[in-house]
Design an enzyme around this catalytic site. Structure first.
Site, PDB file in Angstrom:
ATOM      1  N   ASN A 294      10.607   1.906  -2.319  1.00 39.92           N
ATOM      2  CA  ASN A 294      10.637   0.999  -1.309  1.00 39.92           C
ATOM      3  C   ASN A 294      11.895   1.420  -0.358  1.00 39.92           C
ATOM      4  O   ASN A 294      13.000   0.819  -0.782  1.00 39.92           O
ATOM      5  CB  ASN A 294      10.835  -0.507  -1.337  1.00 39.92           C
ATOM      6  CG  ASN A 294      10.932  -1.499  -0.070  1.00 39.92           C
ATOM      7  OD1 ASN A 294      10.860  -0.631   1.018  1.00 39.92           O
ATOM      8  ND2 ASN A 294      10.706  -2.683  -0.314  1.00 39.92           N
TER       9      ASN A 294
ATOM     10  N   ARG B  99       6.091   2.119  -0.376  1.00 39.13           N
ATOM     11  CA  ARG B  99       5.933   0.953   0.672  1.00 39.13           C
ATOM     12  C   ARG B  99       6.017   1.253   2.252  1.00 39.13           C
ATOM     13  O   ARG B  99       7.008   2.156   2.476  1.00 39.13           O
ATOM     14  CB  ARG B  99       6.857  -0.166   0.458  1.00 39.13           C
ATOM     15  CG  ARG B  99       6.559  -1.339   1.577  1.00 39.13           C
ATOM     16  CD  ARG B  99       7.919  -2.507   1.272  1.00 39.13           C
ATOM     17  NE  ARG B  99       7.254  -3.442   1.948  1.00 39.13           N
ATOM     18  CZ  ARG B  99       8.256  -4.158   2.900  1.00 39.13           C
ATOM     19  NH1 ARG B  99       9.477  -4.080   2.497  1.00 39.13           N
ATOM     20  NH2 ARG B  99       7.914  -5.324   3.507  1.00 39.13           N
TER      21      ARG B  99
ATOM     22  N   HIS C 253       3.553  -8.236   5.652  1.00 43.12           N
ATOM     23  CA  HIS C 253       3.913  -8.953   4.055  1.00 43.12           C
ATOM     24  C   HIS C 253       2.494  -8.772   3.566  1.00 43.12           C
ATOM     25  O   HIS C 253       1.980  -9.594   2.663  1.00 43.12           O
ATOM     26  CB  HIS C 253       4.175 -10.362   4.235  1.00 43.12           C
ATOM     27  CG  HIS C 253       5.775 -10.720   4.715  1.00 43.12           C
ATOM     28  ND1 HIS C 253       6.119 -11.894   5.445  1.00 43.12           N
ATOM     29  CD2 HIS C 253       6.611  -9.940   4.232  1.00 43.12           C
ATOM     30  CE1 HIS C 253       7.467 -11.722   5.660  1.00 43.12           C
ATOM     31  NE2 HIS C 253       7.801 -10.718   4.856  1.00 43.12           N
TER      32      HIS C 253
END
Ligand code: AMP
Length: 398
Positions: free
Chosen positions: A3, A89, A178
């Site tokens: 990430n 991500r 999200h």
């Protein structure tokens, strides 16, 4: 799982046979003088170790260098030699990316093309991808998009009532974020309730520093509170969530503030911080308990906004099997859960104060009264494992 943010890189190495974390860490404050790398691993005897490297990390490439050194020094390098894949991500996948996607040159360029929709996030995600592609050219790498879970939202929920040309020419629509977290808790809820995801209607509340709600019908998202950007919806640590857009015109005319200033204020100086000067919910709760009226107002506004979204998504779904709380505040702040659900008994949402207040849970737990028809579940967030699972599934499905 990688990430890569604008000034940080988080990584976690999973053994997907038992889903255990072998190694993890975070490079922080990349590009600043105080940068550091926190690296965690299990030694040969299986006991947890961690080490902080305080060294200048000028850029993401330097941070990856430091991470590789830490992996080598902690003996985790062999595990990297047998890496099955790397999941990245990526915050914004625009309209194009509806599922996790194996990364090649075209995918990199397509992610670059949506940077305009997420200028704070996508460029940093891309930097991480580019450095990792160079370091591990033989390993399949997969982009897992925060927006992907929301691709099932129908047009009547994702379009804004603005000129249609804004959508056609400038991609102005609700994307939602999200998504990996909402997908994770939807799977976990189905597992916990021992029902197929396709049999469940859920409202998921991700309440962390960023916050969003999602309405999930039969395993597919049908609405979410974040929009074109992560600014819309619930009140967040420093982001305003929903406001009347005309406030911007009013303040600009009154103060002369330009677009950049207003954008920065809504993202960084608003939300809980804007209301009471503090963005950390633990601190806000302490202040409210000691009689600070602004902190109490921040809590009241925060919970009221959540309650409005529960009502809206209840109406959108028609029937709700479970309401889910996740992320830092959702998992830990019993008071916020209680206040957000107060007065919703006629919707079948009824909190058991004792179950709600009890802590020391390991995994999912439920907090509804025995007769409450809607299950109220607290589910620990684990976006990292969800990214690893989706990465593995994408590589297997090739
Ligand atoms: P996250 O972004 O998921 O790490 O969540 C960060 C937010 O969770 C911050 O506002 C923290 O203050 C809040 N938080 C974490 N633990 C607690 C707790 N025990 N009680 C209240 N808020 C908490």
């Amino acid at each position: 799982m990688i990430n890569s943010g604008s000034s940080s890189i988080k990584y976690e190495l999973f053994d997907l046979d038992d889903e255990s974390v072998r190694t993890s860490g975070e490079a922080q404050r990349i590009g600043e003088r105080e940068s550091s790398l926190l690296h965690r691993w299990n030694d040969a005897q299986g006991s947890a170790e961690e080490l902080t490297y305080n060294e200048p990390l000028a850029d993401h490439a330097a941070a990856f260098d430091a991470i590789t050194t830490a992996l080598r020094e902690s003996g985790s390098m062999q595990e990297l030699d047998s890496l099955a894949g790397i999941g990245h991500r990526v915050v914004h996948g625009g309209e194009q990316f509806k599922t996790p996607t194996e990364i090649d040159h075209d995918v990199v360029e397509a992610i670059r093309a949506v940077c305009v929709l997420a200028p704070l996030h996508n460029p940093a995600n891309l930097t991480g991808i580019e450095v990792a592609l160079e370091l591990f050219p033989e390993v399949p790498q997969v982009a897992v998009f925060d927006t992907a879970f929301h691709h099932s939202i129908p047009a009547h929920a994702y379009r804004y009532a603005v000129p249609a040309s804004w959508y056609r020419e400038h991609q102005v629509r609700r994307y939602g974020f999200h998504g990996t977290s909402h997908a994770w808790v939807a799977h976990e809820a189905a597992k916990y309730l021992q029902q197929p995801a396709a049999a469940l209607n859920l409202i998921s509340l991700h309440l962390g520093n960023g916050a969003s709600a999602a309405a999930i019908r039969a395993g597919r998202c049908v609405d979410t509170s974040m929009g074109l950007t992560p600014l819309e919806g619930l009140i967040m640590g420093t982001r305003s969530g929903d406001i009347d857009p005309a406030i911007l015109f009013h303040v600009s005319k009154a103060t002369g503030a330009d677009i950049e200033e207003l954008e920065s204020t809504l993202n960084r100086e608003s939300g809980l911080k804007g209301i009471c000067g503090v963005n950390d919910m633990r601190e806000i709760q302490r202040l409210a308990e000691s009689g600070d009226a602004d902190a109490q107002l921040a809590i009241d506004m925060y919970c009221y906004r959540i309650k409005k979204y529960i009502g809206a998504y209840y109406a959108a779904l028609g029937h709700v099997d479970a309401l889910i709380f996740t992320a830092g505040i959702g998992e830990n702040a019993a008071l916020i859960r209680q206040q957000a659900c107060e007065g919703l008994e006629n919707l079948g949402i009824s909190i058991d104060d004792e179950k709600n207040a009890s802590d020391h849970h390991d995994g999912t737990f439920e907090i509804q009264t025995d007769s409450g028809p809607v299950k109220l579940l607290v589910i620990p967030a684990n976006e990292e494992l969800e990214i690893a699972r989706q990465t593995a599934a994408c590589i297997k499905g090739k």
